[in-house]
Design an enzyme around this catalytic site. Structure first.
Site, PDB file in Angstrom:
ATOM      1  N   GLN A 113       0.937  -1.138  -0.040  1.00 21.93           N
ATOM      2  CA  GLN A 113       0.283   0.002  -0.146  1.00 21.93           C
ATOM      3  C   GLN A 113       1.045   1.341   0.140  1.00 21.93           C
ATOM      4  O   GLN A 113       1.622   1.435   0.985  1.00 21.93           O
ATOM      5  CB  GLN A 113      -0.940  -0.059   1.354  1.00 21.93           C
ATOM      6  CG  GLN A 113      -2.016   0.943   1.152  1.00 21.93           C
ATOM      7  CD  GLN A 113      -3.012   1.384   2.439  1.00 21.93           C
ATOM      8  OE1 GLN A 113      -2.173   1.342   3.533  1.00 21.93           O
ATOM      9  NE2 GLN A 113      -4.015   1.393   1.918  1.00 21.93           N
ATOM     10  N   TYR A 194      -6.058  10.825   4.432  1.00 26.55           N
ATOM     11  CA  TYR A 194      -4.634  10.934   4.352  1.00 26.55           C
ATOM     12  C   TYR A 194      -4.560  11.888   2.769  1.00 26.55           C
ATOM     13  O   TYR A 194      -5.604  12.475   2.282  1.00 26.55           O
ATOM     14  CB  TYR A 194      -3.719   9.910   4.136  1.00 26.55           C
ATOM     15  CG  TYR A 194      -3.733   9.155   5.439  1.00 26.55           C
ATOM     16  CD1 TYR A 194      -3.155   9.778   6.520  1.00 26.55           C
ATOM     17  CD2 TYR A 194      -4.388   7.680   5.633  1.00 26.55           C
ATOM     18  CE1 TYR A 194      -3.090   9.016   7.817  1.00 26.55           C
ATOM     19  CE2 TYR A 194      -4.534   7.448   6.872  1.00 26.55           C
ATOM     20  CZ  TYR A 194      -3.767   8.126   8.262  1.00 26.55           C
ATOM     21  OH  TYR A 194      -3.739   7.425   9.208  1.00 26.55           O
ATOM     22  N   GLY A 332      -9.153  -7.115   8.937  1.00 24.23           N
ATOM     23  CA  GLY A 332      -7.945  -6.496   9.194  1.00 24.23           C
ATOM     24  C   GLY A 332      -7.697  -7.056  10.643  1.00 24.23           C
ATOM     25  O   GLY A 332      -6.824  -7.862  10.569  1.00 24.23           O
ATOM     26  N   ARG A 333      -8.240  -6.538  11.703  1.00 18.66           N
ATOM     27  CA  ARG A 333      -7.691  -6.765  13.144  1.00 18.66           C
ATOM     28  C   ARG A 333      -7.918  -8.209  13.406  1.00 18.66           C
ATOM     29  O   ARG A 333      -6.992  -8.718  14.079  1.00 18.66           O
ATOM     30  CB  ARG A 333      -8.536  -5.858  13.898  1.00 18.66           C
ATOM     31  CG  ARG A 333      -8.013  -4.739  14.114  1.00 18.66           C
ATOM     32  CD  ARG A 333      -8.892  -3.736  14.977  1.00 18.66           C
ATOM     33  NE  ARG A 333     -10.241  -3.673  14.505  1.00 18.66           N
ATOM     34  CZ  ARG A 333     -11.207  -2.738  14.514  1.00 18.66           C
ATOM     35  NH1 ARG A 333     -11.064  -2.150  15.557  1.00 18.66           N
ATOM     36  NH2 ARG A 333     -12.191  -2.582  13.606  1.00 18.66           N
TER      37      ARG A 333
HETATM   38  C1  8OZ Z   1      -4.033   3.203  12.121  1.00 19.15           C
HETATM   39  C2  8OZ Z   1      -3.076   3.523  12.831  1.00 19.15           C
HETATM   40  C3  8OZ Z   1      -2.173   4.253  12.179  1.00 19.15           C
HETATM   41  C4  8OZ Z   1      -2.355   4.458  10.521  1.00 19.15           C
HETATM   42  C5  8OZ Z   1      -5.016   4.094   7.912  1.00 19.15           C
HETATM   43  C6  8OZ Z   1      -2.442   3.786   7.662  1.00 19.15           C
HETATM   44  O1  8OZ Z   1      -5.998   4.247   8.738  1.00 19.15           O
HETATM   45  C7  8OZ Z   1      -3.563   3.937   8.496  1.00 19.15           C
HETATM   46  C8  8OZ Z   1      -3.447   3.895  10.037  1.00 19.15           C
HETATM   47  C9  8OZ Z   1      -4.212   3.447  10.838  1.00 19.15           C
HETATM   48  O2  8OZ Z   1      -5.205   3.929   6.866  1.00 19.15           O
END
Ligand code: 8OZ
Length: 374
Positions: A113, A194, A332-333
């Site tokens: 990613q 992001y 995920g988790r």
């Molecule tokens: C949790 C902690 C730090 C980064 C995302 C890359 O939420 C993350 C992330 C998740 O996409």
């Protein structure tokens, strides 16, 4: 006797679901439709180099149909969390090669990613203490995880128009590095508030140049990044992740979600990307969608494989395949404490609980020491 599909529930039987069957994706045949989600674990060196521990961790989870390796910085500027890996130096490429070799030796498939956090960073994480960059100088509430501890996020610097080509070039360079590191493809992280998502949303993008204003303009950098990465990898080995309704990173939802995200999907659909990865609802939280947001509409507009993610259980995943809601289901988790998650789901075995204290940072504890079932 042929099972009656209408009355066979997910709980009682796996026979009506093809979750555990092999499936074609891009140029690959995946062993099953279960995907390991990208999970930030913050165990790289200060220089963002992954090592043998990462290789062991991912190899332990290679029975996933596909692994999406954790969010990985495309450049020093893209970094927003301590000890996250990068994919822009030769050392990082060599470090990641340990992981891709180990996963391939177990017969797995793994994509990387590609990540630029934009404003969600801190000068303590940037080269020469620089301010993090963003579409606009809007400060998110929240704290950044630095090597000095948690520090309040500061007001970012708005990227100049003539700097954006450099950011796109950083994605291209990172994509080339990922190719050299032996990955099977890459996922463009355009989700979770992001950098790319900051451009998409009118809440975080107040620009008046060609990268702001209309939803088409706000999606321009994402289209340019997709083109740059596809030029390196070919479309059939590039996926993209979007989270149209999450507010993670203090990024309020866009005011015209279907127009903005749908318009982006319309624009990139003709390329024939490997998959579209959508997070349903609030990342790691409620799966509810606001009125008017229709993920199946986005899926139809994309026309390629859809991967869905957020809080899936075994029953939900079986049902999602029975109802053909998505081609691939991302967990995920559950993969953190269950390296053999696919086998456990297949046999309906109990799942181990993760230890929240060892999620981020540290070493093998809570990372490579979760056992598979005997
Ligand atoms: C949790 C902690 C730090 C980064 C995302 C890359 O939420 C993350 C992330 C998740 O996409």
């Amino acid at each position: 006797m042929t099972p009656n599909l209408a009355t066979t529930t997910a709980t009682s039987s796996t026979t009506a679901s093809d979750l555990f069957n092999s499936v074609a994706l891009g140029p690959y045949t995946l062993a099953n439709r279960i995907v390991m989600a990208p999970l930030t674990r913050s165990r790289a060196s200060s220089g963002g180099v992954p090592g043998t521990l990462h290789a062991q961790y991912y190899a332990q989870r290679a029975s996933a149909g596909l692994i999406i390796a954790e969010a990985t910085n495309i450049s020093p500027q893209g970094r927003g969390y301590a000890f996250t890996p990068g994919i822009y130096t030769d050392e990082q490429v060599a470090g990641w090669k340990l992981t891709t070799d180990a996963v391939h030796a177990k017969g797995g498939r793994i994509v990387l990613q590609l990540w630029h956090v934009g404003r969600y960073s801190h000068p303590a994480l940037q080269e020469n203490g620089a301010l993090p960059v963003a579409p606009s100088a809007i400060r998110p509430k929240g704290q950044a995880f630095t090597e000095q501890g948690m520090l309040d996020v500061e007001t970012p610097r708005a990227l100049e128009t003539n700097e954006i080509a450099g950011v796109v070039a950083d994605y291209r360079h990172a994509a080339q590095c990922a190719l050299r590191a032996g990955f099977d493809g890459v996922e463009i992280h355009a989700a979770n508030g992001y950098l790319l998502d900051q451009f998409l949303r009118d809440s975080t993008n107040h620009r008046s140049d060609a990268y702001g204003g209309s939803s088409e303009n706000r999606a321009r950098i994402v289209r340019e990044v997709v083109s740059a990465v596809v030029a390196v990898w070919g479309a059939s080995r590039v996926g993209i992740r979007l989270s149209p309704t999450t507010t993670f990173g203090d990024a309020p939802m866009d005011s015209t979600i279907m127009q903005t995200y749908g318009g982006l999907i319309d624009a990139i659909a003709p390329l024939g990307l490997m998959y579209l990865h959508l997070i349903e609802g609030e990342t790691g939280g409620s799966r509810d969608l606001p009125a008017g947001v229709d993920l199946q509409n986005l899926r139809q507009r994309f026309s390629g494989p859809l991967m869905l993610n957020n809080g899936y259980t075994r029953d939900m995943a079986l049902a999602a395949r029975q109802q053909h809601k998505a081609e691939l289901i991302c967990f995920g988790r559950p993969f953190i404490a269950n390296p053999d998650l696919v086998a456990r789901l297949a046999s309906n075995a109990p799942l181990a609980a993760l230890n929240p204290k060892t999620l981020y940072g540290g070493g093998a504890a809570g990372y490579t020491d979760y056992p598979a079932l005997a």
